[in-house]
Every structure is written in C-alpha cells, then in structure tokens.
Design a protein around this motif. Structure first.
Motif, mmCIF file in Angstrom:
data_model
loop_
_atom_site.group_PDB
_atom_site.id
_atom_site.type_symbol
_atom_site.label_atom_id
_atom_site.label_comp_id
_atom_site.label_asym_id
_atom_site.label_seq_id
_atom_site.Cartn_x
_atom_site.Cartn_y
_atom_site.Cartn_z
ATOM 1 N N ARG A 1 0.807 -1.225 0.000
ATOM 2 C CA ARG A 1 0.000 0.000 0.000
ATOM 3 C C ARG A 1 0.841 1.277 0.000
ATOM 4 N N ASP A 2 2.104 1.150 -0.320
ATOM 5 C CA ASP A 2 2.991 2.312 -0.358
ATOM 6 C C ASP A 2 3.374 2.580 -1.805
ATOM 7 N N LEU A 3 2.484 3.267 -2.509
ATOM 8 C CA LEU A 3 2.658 3.545 -3.933
ATOM 9 C C LEU A 3 2.929 5.030 -4.098
ATOM 10 N N ARG A 4 3.977 5.357 -4.852
ATOM 11 C CA ARG A 4 4.345 6.756 -5.053
ATOM 12 C C ARG A 4 4.681 6.992 -6.529
ATOM 13 N N LEU A 5 4.530 8.235 -6.951
ATOM 14 C CA LEU A 5 4.980 8.635 -8.278
ATOM 15 C C LEU A 5 6.420 9.116 -8.149
ATOM 16 N N THR A 6 7.297 8.554 -8.947
ATOM 17 C CA THR A 6 8.717 8.896 -8.874
ATOM 18 C C THR A 6 9.212 9.403 -10.225
ATOM 19 N N ASP A 7 10.238 10.219 -10.188
ATOM 20 C CA ASP A 7 10.823 10.791 -11.405
ATOM 21 C C ASP A 7 12.028 9.978 -11.853
ATOM 22 N N HIS A 8 12.171 9.832 -13.157
ATOM 23 C CA HIS A 8 13.294 9.098 -13.733
ATOM 24 C C HIS A 8 13.780 9.840 -14.968
ATOM 25 N N GLU A 9 15.032 9.646 -15.307
ATOM 26 C CA GLU A 9 15.557 10.202 -16.544
ATOM 27 C C GLU A 9 14.861 9.557 -17.740
ATOM 28 N N VAL A 10 14.609 10.341 -18.771
ATOM 29 C CA VAL A 10 14.019 9.786 -19.986
ATOM 30 C C VAL A 10 15.078 8.929 -20.679
ATOM 31 N N PRO A 11 14.800 7.643 -20.856
ATOM 32 C CA PRO A 11 15.829 6.755 -21.408
ATOM 33 C C PRO A 11 16.014 6.938 -22.914
ATOM 34 N N ALA A 12 17.181 6.565 -23.390
ATOM 35 C CA ALA A 12 17.478 6.560 -24.829
ATOM 36 C C ALA A 12 17.638 5.115 -25.271
ATOM 37 N N PRO A 13 17.066 4.730 -26.410
ATOM 38 C CA PRO A 13 17.171 3.336 -26.853
ATOM 39 C C PRO A 13 18.566 2.999 -27.374
ATOM 40 N N GLY A 14 19.007 1.777 -27.067
ATOM 41 C CA GLY A 14 20.266 1.281 -27.601
ATOM 42 C C GLY A 14 20.031 0.521 -28.897
ATOM 43 N N GLU A 15 21.016 -0.252 -29.319
ATOM 44 C CA GLU A 15 20.915 -1.008 -30.556
ATOM 45 C C GLU A 15 19.753 -1.998 -30.478
ATOM 46 N N ARG A 16 18.909 -1.982 -31.508
ATOM 47 C CA ARG A 16 17.723 -2.845 -31.616
ATOM 48 C C ARG A 16 16.758 -2.657 -30.447
ATOM 49 N N GLU A 17 16.811 -1.489 -29.830
ATOM 50 C CA GLU A 17 15.875 -1.141 -28.759
ATOM 51 C C GLU A 17 14.963 -0.006 -29.211
ATOM 52 N N PRO B 1 -15.711 -5.158 -23.599
ATOM 53 C CA PRO B 1 -16.543 -5.263 -22.390
ATOM 54 C C PRO B 1 -15.750 -5.471 -21.108
ATOM 55 N N ILE B 2 -14.516 -5.949 -21.223
ATOM 56 C CA ILE B 2 -13.718 -6.259 -20.036
ATOM 57 C C ILE B 2 -13.090 -5.003 -19.441
ATOM 58 N N ILE B 3 -12.854 -3.980 -20.273
ATOM 59 C CA ILE B 3 -12.208 -2.748 -19.796
ATOM 60 C C ILE B 3 -13.241 -1.907 -19.066
ATOM 61 N N SER B 4 -13.102 -1.825 -17.736
ATOM 62 C CA SER B 4 -14.115 -1.135 -16.941
ATOM 63 C C SER B 4 -13.753 0.304 -16.622
ATOM 64 N N ALA B 5 -12.469 0.658 -16.625
ATOM 65 C CA ALA B 5 -12.075 2.039 -16.320
ATOM 66 C C ALA B 5 -10.658 2.285 -16.791
ATOM 67 N N GLN B 6 -10.384 3.551 -17.116
ATOM 68 C CA GLN B 6 -9.033 4.000 -17.455
ATOM 69 C C GLN B 6 -8.753 5.269 -16.666
ATOM 70 N N LEU B 7 -7.662 5.266 -15.906
ATOM 71 C CA LEU B 7 -7.265 6.420 -15.116
ATOM 72 C C LEU B 7 -5.843 6.821 -15.493
ATOM 73 N N PRO B 8 -5.541 8.128 -15.451
ATOM 74 C CA PRO B 8 -4.195 8.577 -15.830
ATOM 75 C C PRO B 8 -3.143 8.115 -14.825
ATOM 76 N N LEU B 9 -1.912 8.058 -15.284
ATOM 77 C CA LEU B 9 -0.791 7.625 -14.458
ATOM 78 C C LEU B 9 -0.715 8.414 -13.155
ATOM 79 N N ALA B 10 -1.059 9.682 -13.205
ATOM 80 C CA ALA B 10 -1.018 10.525 -12.003
ATOM 81 C C ALA B 10 -1.998 10.058 -10.939
ATOM 82 N N GLN B 11 -2.995 9.269 -11.330
ATOM 83 C CA GLN B 11 -3.986 8.748 -10.377
ATOM 84 C C GLN B 11 -3.813 7.243 -10.171
ATOM 85 N N SER B 12 -2.571 6.797 -10.165
ATOM 86 C CA SER B 12 -2.291 5.367 -10.071
ATOM 87 C C SER B 12 -2.868 4.724 -8.821
ATOM 88 N N GLN B 13 -2.759 5.405 -7.680
ATOM 89 C CA GLN B 13 -3.276 4.793 -6.450
ATOM 90 C C GLN B 13 -4.784 4.603 -6.539
#
Length: 342
Positions: free
Chosen positions: A11-27, A310-322
């Motif tokens: 029950r300890d869910l937080r929004l955290t910041d990360h560097e935007v990654p760059a793709p490598g070879e075949r990524e 029919p299975i998808i009951s709701a969609q919430l933005p990442l900011a409302q993950s909890q």
C-alpha cells in the motif's frame, strides 16, 4: 524527466521521477498508451509479494501494456516512430532446453517485465516511457483498435494458452471457474477455438455479467449452488479463480477422463482431493504465462475476433495510479482497470 508508478511496500505507492531513457541497438523507446492492472500487480500492492516473489526494493509493476513508439535505436526495422504497439513482457533467453523445445514460457532465465522474480528488480511498464527490445513489440496499424484494447493482448494470451493446453475443445463443453479478466479471456479463447458450450462460475454478479457479454452461454453463482450440481458436466474445466473451492468445482464438474487446466495461482497450502484424479482418470494440467499465444492474441484483437472492450471497466491517468489500484481491488465495480498516459 519521466514519471513512474513505484511500489515501496504494501500500500505504499508513489509517483517517482526518472531520466528519460534513450534506446540502444535494436531497442525502442515507447510512450505508455494503456497498462492493465493484473492480479499479480494487486498482490504486490496489497501484500508486497505475489506468490513466492517479494518486493525487496522500490519496484515499478505492470506487464500488460500498449504504447506509441517515440524513438528507435540502431538496427530497428520492425517498427517506426508513431506506431501503436503491443508490448510482450516476456523475454526468454532462446538457448535453454525449454526455449529450444519451443516452450520458452518455461525458460529458466526468463526476463519478465513487472515481476519481482529477478533481483535487482526489472522495472515494469507503469511508466511514462520505457525501453524494450524490438522483438517484444508488435505494431498495430488499424486505426479503430484502441490502445486500451491493444493492452489486453497479454491477458488474452493467457486465456489462449490455457485453451491450447486443454487440447481440442471443438464441439465440447468448457467450464471456467472465475469470471475476472483471465476467466473472461479464457471464455473468449474457448469460443474462438470452437467450444460448443461455455459455463462460467463466479461469486460476483458483475463478473458474470461481463462473462456473458464476452460469450459465455451459462453463468452461475458458484456460492449459490453445490459443486455436485455440476457433476460430470464439462469436458474441460479451467481453474481461473485461484481459490481452493474452485479446484473442487473443477474436479467435480469434469467428466470421467476429462481435463482440468490450472491457470489461477492457488494458496501454497491447501487440501487437494487428489483421489478423484486417480479414480476418474482426470488429467490435471498447468498453464503458465504464454509464448506464441501473444502473437495469436494480437491478431485476434486487431481483427476483433476477440472483442475485449466489455472487459475494460475504467481507465485512469498515471497521475492517479493509487486510485486506479484501489478501484481494481473492488471486484464489485471493476474487471480490468487500466492506467493511461496521454
């Protein structure tokens, strides 16, 4: 910077910041489109563990996802910037005995996104951006197929793999215990495979109404009937509830010589009436994750042979993950809750 939904413990869910990654070879760098909250994600959220896999460090969950390609690395030829893609969370080694035998889902060196099985933990897909190998992506060109539908490829692949493990169900009766996401996906898979009659059992009316919407012929409240009322009623039984009583239902409902497929994760300690397997010559088979079935799932969704809407009951933005996780825990209000980033 890029944000991620990170679990630090139960029950300890937080929004955290990360560097935007760059793709490598075949990524490929992908921007999240939709990510479905799975039962294992909920176990991590509630208990800090899913089965034997425990969170030992801050952990980004999520393994059911779609997205849009943002940038590609050197050597990438199968996708281009702007493509909608389905993301396969499985990355088998390709060289172990199981991979060489065509059973890569059993790879003993599997890298599976969003699982705490590996330490240090490999981040899952509930992130604004993520890097994946080109071979884990399937582009979807159909404009009418939403990113939410595409994100259902992984759970649909579980249902398809379960039916594959059942053998031919053409013209047969299939009983499924559990009307959650996997139970409903298995019902869809059984219909695609030609089952004549599909029965779904659950303790929630809402779950049964969704199962009916995706093609179940008969939906039963398993808490309002006795297992004996279903005796010898099905050629194939799929245990997708992860509950001991559901195993009893399957063992009772399977016809003599029938097959039971265990998809749900059961408690580590439980009473198991194994003598029925012997006396009625039942076949009890496991179904774990999927492999080629992921490609089958993408194809079924892109053509709407499998209508997962029919299975998808709701969609919430990442900011409302909890809030999304809390909603996903409430089976009376939700089946598949997805986290999105627009």
């Amino acid at each position: 910077m890029s944000i991620a939904c990170t679990l630090f413990g139960p029950r300890d869910l937080r929004l955290t910041d990360h560097e935007v990654p760059a793709p490598g070879e075949r990524e490929v760098r992908v921007r999240l489109g939709a990510g479905g909250i799975c039962g294992s994600d909920l176990h991590y959220y509630e208990h800090g563990r899913a089965g034997i896999f425990a969170i030992r460090a801050p952990f980004v969950p999520g393994h059911e996802a779609s997205g849009v390609v943002e940038s590609i690395g050197v050597g990438v030829t199968q996708v281009k910037v702007g493509d909608k893609v389905a993301v396969n969370p499985s990355h088998p080694c390709g060289v172990c005995e199981f991979c060489r035998a065509g059973r890569g889902n059993l790879c003993n060196q599997m890298v599976f996104l969003g699982s705490a099985a590996i330490f240090p933990h490999l981040p899952g897909l509930f992130r604004e951006h993520f890097i994946v190998g080109e071979r884990q992506l399937t582009p979807i060109s159909e404009a009418e197929i939403s990113l939410g539908e595409i994100a259902c490829a992984e759970p649909l692949s579980i249902g398809l793999h379960a039916i594959h493990r059942a053998g031919s169900v053409l013209g047969k009766t299939v009983l499924i215990t559990g009307g959650g996401t996997i139970g409903c996906m298995t019902a869809i898979a059984a219909r695609i495979a030609g089952a004549a009659r599909i029965i779904v059992c659950d303790v929630q009316d809402r779950a049964l109404s969704i199962a009916k919407a995706v093609g179940a012929d008969l939906c039963l409240r398993s808490d309002l009937i006795s297992a004996s009322e279903l005796a010898d009623s099905a050629d194939v039984c799929i245990e997708a509830a992860g509950h001991p009583s559901a195993v009893v239902t399957c063992l009772t409902a399977a016809k003599r010589g029938g097959r039971i497929i265990q998809v749900g994760t059961l408690p580590s300690e439980m009473t198991f009436p194994a003598n029925q397997i012997m006396s009625r010559e039942l076949e009890y088979v496991g179904a774990f994750r999927a492999l080629a079935a992921f490609d089958w799932a993408v194809e079924a969704i892109r053509t709407r042979r499998a209508d997962v809407r029919p299975i998808i009951s709701a969609q919430l933005p990442l900011a409302q993950s909890q809030a999304a996780f809390d909603l996903a825990l409430d089976r009376q209000r939700s089946t598949k809750v997805q986290i999105t980033f627009d």
